[in-house]
Write a protein that holds these residues in place. Structure first.
Motif, PDB file in Angstrom:
ATOM      1  N   TYR A 181       5.767   5.512   2.076  1.00  0.00           N
ATOM      2  CA  TYR A 181       5.037   6.666   2.586  1.00  0.00           C
ATOM      3  C   TYR A 181       5.357   7.879   1.729  1.00  0.00           C
ATOM      4  CZ  TYR A 181       3.547   4.467   6.979  1.00  0.00           C
ATOM      5  OH  TYR A 181       2.948   3.664   7.915  1.00  0.00           O
ATOM      6  N   GLY A 182       4.336   8.689   1.456  1.00  0.00           N
ATOM      7  CA  GLY A 182       4.530   9.903   0.687  1.00  0.00           C
ATOM      8  C   GLY A 182       3.906  11.100   1.380  1.00  0.00           C
ATOM      9  N   TRP A 183       4.508  12.267   1.190  1.00  0.00           N
ATOM     10  CA  TRP A 183       3.972  13.535   1.670  1.00  0.00           C
ATOM     11  C   TRP A 183       3.989  14.521   0.517  1.00  0.00           C
ATOM     12  CZ3 TRP A 183       6.899  10.295   4.543  1.00  0.00           C
ATOM     13  CH2 TRP A 183       6.474   9.971   5.850  1.00  0.00           C
ATOM     14  N   ILE A 184       2.912  15.271   0.327  1.00  0.00           N
ATOM     15  CA  ILE A 184       2.833  16.233  -0.763  1.00  0.00           C
ATOM     16  C   ILE A 184       2.476  17.614  -0.221  1.00  0.00           C
ATOM     17  CG2 ILE A 184       2.221  14.479  -2.454  1.00  0.00           C
ATOM     18  CD1 ILE A 184      -0.678  15.390  -2.294  1.00  0.00           C
ATOM     19  N   GLY A 185       3.065  18.626  -0.850  1.00  0.00           N
ATOM     20  CA  GLY A 185       2.794  20.010  -0.495  1.00  0.00           C
ATOM     21  C   GLY A 185       3.053  20.892  -1.695  1.00  0.00           C
ATOM     22  N   PRO A 186       2.870  22.198  -1.574  1.00  0.00           N
ATOM     23  CA  PRO A 186       3.066  23.098  -2.713  1.00  0.00           C
ATOM     24  C   PRO A 186       4.470  22.958  -3.305  1.00  0.00           C
ATOM     25  CG  PRO A 186       1.968  24.251  -0.915  1.00  0.00           C
ATOM     26  CD  PRO A 186       2.398  22.926  -0.372  1.00  0.00           C
ATOM     27  N   THR A 220       0.842  -1.203   0.000  1.00  0.00           N
ATOM     28  CA  THR A 220       0.000   0.000   0.000  1.00  0.00           C
ATOM     29  C   THR A 220       0.873   1.248   0.000  1.00  0.00           C
ATOM     30  OG1 THR A 220      -1.621  -1.179   1.358  1.00  0.00           O
ATOM     31  CG2 THR A 220      -1.891   1.194   1.157  1.00  0.00           C
ATOM     32  N   LEU A 221       0.527   2.224  -0.825  1.00  0.00           N
ATOM     33  CA  LEU A 221       1.164   3.539  -0.797  1.00  0.00           C
ATOM     34  C   LEU A 221       0.339   4.459   0.083  1.00  0.00           C
ATOM     35  CD1 LEU A 221       2.986   5.885  -1.724  1.00  0.00           C
ATOM     36  CD2 LEU A 221       1.586   6.039  -3.796  1.00  0.00           C
ATOM     37  N   MET A 222       0.978   5.053   1.094  1.00  0.00           N
ATOM     38  CA  MET A 222       0.305   5.951   2.038  1.00  0.00           C
ATOM     39  C   MET A 222       0.708   7.385   1.706  1.00  0.00           C
ATOM     40  SD  MET A 222      -0.933   3.461   4.042  1.00  0.00           S
ATOM     41  CE  MET A 222      -1.234   4.029   5.717  1.00  0.00           C
ATOM     42  N   ILE A 223      -0.216   8.177   1.189  1.00  0.00           N
ATOM     43  CA  ILE A 223       0.084   9.559   0.805  1.00  0.00           C
ATOM     44  C   ILE A 223      -0.554  10.510   1.824  1.00  0.00           C
ATOM     45  CG2 ILE A 223      -0.136  11.338  -0.964  1.00  0.00           C
ATOM     46  CD1 ILE A 223      -0.245   9.165  -3.050  1.00  0.00           C
ATOM     47  N   HIS A 224       0.266  11.427   2.328  1.00  0.00           N
ATOM     48  CA  HIS A 224      -0.166  12.406   3.332  1.00  0.00           C
ATOM     49  C   HIS A 224       0.018  13.823   2.801  1.00  0.00           C
ATOM     50  CE1 HIS A 224       1.456   8.785   5.260  1.00  0.00           C
ATOM     51  NE2 HIS A 224       0.612   8.983   6.267  1.00  0.00           N
ATOM     52  N   ASN A 225      -0.651  14.775   3.439  1.00  0.00           N
ATOM     53  CA  ASN A 225      -0.336  16.171   3.155  1.00  0.00           C
ATOM     54  C   ASN A 225       0.824  16.613   4.047  1.00  0.00           C
ATOM     55  OD1 ASN A 225      -1.459  16.707   5.687  1.00  0.00           O
ATOM     56  ND2 ASN A 225      -3.394  17.474   4.852  1.00  0.00           N
ATOM     57  N   ALA A 226       1.236  17.850   3.909  1.00  0.00           N
ATOM     58  CA  ALA A 226       2.409  18.322   4.637  1.00  0.00           C
ATOM     59  C   ALA A 226       2.222  18.286   6.152  1.00  0.00           C
ATOM     60  CB  ALA A 226       2.752  19.745   4.194  1.00  0.00           C
ATOM     61  N   LEU A 269       9.029  11.039  -0.845  1.00  0.00           N
ATOM     62  CA  LEU A 269       8.730   9.621  -0.757  1.00  0.00           C
ATOM     63  C   LEU A 269       9.792   8.927   0.082  1.00  0.00           C
ATOM     64  CD1 LEU A 269       7.771   8.885  -4.477  1.00  0.00           C
ATOM     65  CD2 LEU A 269       6.201   9.174  -2.551  1.00  0.00           C
ATOM     66  N   ALA A 270       9.360   8.184   1.093  1.00  0.00           N
ATOM     67  CA  ALA A 270      10.241   7.375   1.931  1.00  0.00           C
ATOM     68  C   ALA A 270       9.859   5.918   1.726  1.00  0.00           C
ATOM     69  CB  ALA A 270      10.105   7.767   3.403  1.00  0.00           C
TER      70      ALA A 270
END
Length: 447
Positions: free
Chosen positions: A232-237, A97-103, A242-243
């Protein structure tokens, strides 16, 4: 699985051509410049198709360098066909599973990562380990690989093409430039030097052992060392991070993409400064800085951009550019290496179908088959980057999930080449060669 000694009846297509032909049965001499994934992939399939193959590589010895590399299911079906699944599988990560989060650390989507998908596996692992396995496989097939080669000049005539390497003149029916983003073959194809330019982005990347760096002991980072592979992923402006843990959570790869307009005239890879990297995630979920700071060192990699080349082949049709030499990809596409494998497989097939007397027709048909598909895959990578970097706070679920379209991942490059060669070549014979055209419609991320 097939080998070089023959092919079963199930390994034949309606064309009557065998997927695995007798060694050197076509009489076509292929010289490949570069022993990266593109060059090795082209060499292996060319050997399988009965061509005589020589690889010229500038490095004097093989080194297992790099961090994570991804091969999609479209390339995976090729590796399976070559009998490499069991070897590759043991060193690849197996993320469920890919876990994508916001900042701020809010979970936006838990995206399942089914494998196999569309009838084939994907392979994600250490670049150096997978490259070493492919290199050794090519050697086991008897492919001539010469290291420490300085290819100083490319040439072609109506009847042959070749290079000067370490002062030796080497002739062939076709020369394949698989020499990466710094390709010298590109100048001969285009007739001018096509200099890369900054994409406006760069990545800090690292690969290291979790236990050695205390990742498993830190309460902020131990979540990624749970005895299984996690992503794990985190996205922001204008940023995404990606870790990716692998080897059952024992190794960690960190890749953070951010805005960067640095000059890349001379080089685009530098030692990275941790303080600069950590500034990018100031105010973010504290797990991000904790993960990034564990790296013993960083590579600051400027992402190179090139406008789509007007052609990948020389005027005489005996020199072809493949992989990054023709079409560098953004990491968000997860397709750069996969499309390089498709390039080589398709080229080997069309050479077999055209025969020694029609190599230029084969090369021109290859470009016609490949060009729009590659560009469409490139555009998908750009749309994924933009989707993450421009995401609104309320965007969740499929709005930020990585697309996995069947047209991309379900593709069988070898089968497709057998199916479309005749009609594609016929068009060139009837109408003459024309420069390829770009796709008319830019596909949406989920297309």
């Amino acid at each position: 699985m097939s080998d070089l000694n023959g092919a079963s009846s199930s390994d034949r297509h309606d064309t009557g051509f065998a997927q695995v032909a007798p060694p050197n049965s076509t009489g076509i001499r292929v010289v490949i410049v570069g022993a990266g994934f593109a060059g090795l992939g082209c060499a292996v399939e060319s050997k399988r198709k009965g061509h005589d193959v020589l690889i010229l590589e500038k490095f004097k010895e093989l080194k297992a360098l790099g961090d994570i590399i991804s091969f999609g299911n479209n390339a995976g079906r090729v590796f399976e066909r070559w009998g490499l699944h069991d070897k590759f599988w043991t060193v690849c990560s197996h993320v469920e599973t890919l876990m994508i989060h916001n900042a701020q650390g809010e979970l936006l989507v838990e995206q399942p990562n089914p494998d196999p998908l569309f009838g084939a596996y994907a392979y994600n692992g250490h670049r150096g380990e997978l490259h070493t396995m492919l290199f050794e496989y090519a050697q086991s097939l008897g492919i001539d690989i010469r290291l420490g080669q300085d290819v100083s000049e490319y040439w072609e005539t109506e009847t042959e093409a070749g290079v000067f390497s370490n002062g030796e003149r080497i002739a062939a029916d076709i020369v394949v430039g698989a020499d990466g983003v710094r390709s010298t073959a590109r100048t001969l194809v285009l007739g001018y030097e096509d200099k890369p330019k900054s994409s406006g982005y760069a990545i800090y990347r690292s690969w290291f052992d979790c236990a050695e760096q205390g990742v498993d002991k830190d309460p902020l980072t131990s979540f990624i060392c749970q005895g299984k592979d996690l992503l794990y992923g985190w996205i922001g402006p204008d940023v995404h991070f990606l870790a990716h843990s692998s080897s059952d959570g024992k190794k960690l790869s960190n890749v953070i993409t951010h805005k960067d307009d640095a000059d890349i005239t001379e080089s685009w890879s530098f030692p990275g400064k941790m303080e600069d990297c950590l500034k990018i995630v100031e105010g973010w979920d504290p797990r991000c800085a904790a993960l990034l700071s564990k790296a013993p060192s960083l590579v600051d990699w400027k992402l190179v951009y090139r406008d789509p080349l007007p052609t990948w082949i020389s005027e005489g049709g005996r020199l072809a550019l493949i992989g990054d030499a023709a079409h560098p990809f953004l990491p968000t596409s997860q397709q750069g290496a996969s499309q390089a494998i498709e390039d080589g497989v398709t080229l080997a097939v069309v050479l077999q179908l055209a025969g020694k007397e029609s190599v230029p027709l084969a090369v021109r048909t290859w470009e016609k088959i490949r060009y729009q598909r590659v560009r469409r895959a490139q555009l998908l990578g750009e749309s994924v980057r933009d989707m993450w970097h421009k995401a609104k706070p309320e965007d969740k679920g499929q709005a930020v999930a990585i697309p996995k379209p069947e047209w991309l991942l379900g593709h069988d490059a070898e089968k497709h080449a057998y199916e479309v060669y005749d009609s594609s070549a016929k068009g060139i014979l009837q109408n003459g060669y024309e420069l390829p055209t770009l796709p008319v419609i830019v596909p949406a991320a989920g297309a």
